[in-house]
Design an enzyme around this catalytic site. Sequence first.
Site, PDB file in Angstrom:
ATOM      1  CG  ASP A  79      -1.929   1.093   1.295  1.00  0.00           C
ATOM      2  OD1 ASP A  79      -2.851   1.169   0.471  1.00  0.00           O
ATOM      3  OD2 ASP A  79      -1.752   1.934   2.197  1.00  0.00           O
ATOM      4  CE1 TYR A  98      -4.425   7.546   0.869  1.00  0.00           C
ATOM      5  CE2 TYR A  98      -3.584   7.444   3.112  1.00  0.00           C
ATOM      6  CZ  TYR A  98      -4.083   6.817   1.987  1.00  0.00           C
ATOM      7  OH  TYR A  98      -4.229   5.452   1.989  1.00  0.00           O
ATOM      8  CG  HIS A 146      -5.857  -2.843   0.811  1.00  0.00           C
ATOM      9  ND1 HIS A 146      -5.047  -2.672  -0.294  1.00  0.00           N
ATOM     10  CD2 HIS A 146      -5.502  -1.862   1.686  1.00  0.00           C
ATOM     11  CE1 HIS A 146      -4.246  -1.629  -0.100  1.00  0.00           C
ATOM     12  NE2 HIS A 146      -4.497  -1.130   1.097  1.00  0.00           N
TER      13      HIS A 146
END
Length: 288
Positions: free
Chosen positions: A99, A205, A265
């Site tokens: 990720d 982010y 995920h």
Amino acid sequence: MSIEIKHHTVQANGIRQHYLEAGKGAPVVLLHGFPETNFAWRFQIPELAKHYRVIAPDLRGYGETDKPAGGYDKRNMANDLVELLKVLEIPKIALVGHDRGARVATRFAKDHPELLDRLVVMDNVPTRIVAREFSPALAKSYWFFIFNQVPDLPEALIAGREDLWLRHLFSDWCYNPLAIEGKAFDTYVEAYRRPGALRGAMSDYRAIAEDVAQDKVDEDVKIACPTLSMWGEDFHAVGKMFDMKQVWAEMASDLRTVSIPQSGHLPQEEQPQLVNEALLDFLLGWKG
């Protein structure tokens, strides 16, 4: 064979970095993703450490590593690892990233190829490709890419409700909605209740625009070292949405791919035995 896992902290690239270490031999570095910490590798570290020196840092902004106000672009986060390796006097590594950790690992591979023998990227579509392919359908699954970038609001809404937030993410992202529960779930909740933890993760982010700009500069440069792309077959935002073989063929010239069944995920937590087998097979021959 009992494997001792040690906690360490060092100053590197201007921050205090926390990492786990176990085993001896050729170095293998594990970089976790969001919304996790290096606790994500609890099933991999004991197995890999039977053969390798395993190092699993908490990324900048996560876990027990410092959470400064800036420096979350992936070039600088890759430099966090470069400077950590200097402190540890490690000249070359095999690198595994999941990720967000895979985004750091990809930038590390392009910026510092001389430090890398082989690369594993887990359940990751590169940031530049997510941006390029963005659409209403993609936005529904990647809502958090947008939400996490809003200044201050995510922290305000999540604080005191970390368990609700994490429960939604883990249940939505896993093949088995209760794959992360009990003590493991509580460990993550506790991590995100610490001062600065939410801001640190959101800051990761909030660097997306800078990350995309960096990625566009060398988008035609393929990763040269042997690369394994691994993903969960059942995650709606990766394996179900993208042709992952095609995605990573665009990124790496020496590519192997593995799709993990009955996994979303978090394949390293959902299907650890299959992931460990794939990692050990790919790492075979890495002597340091």
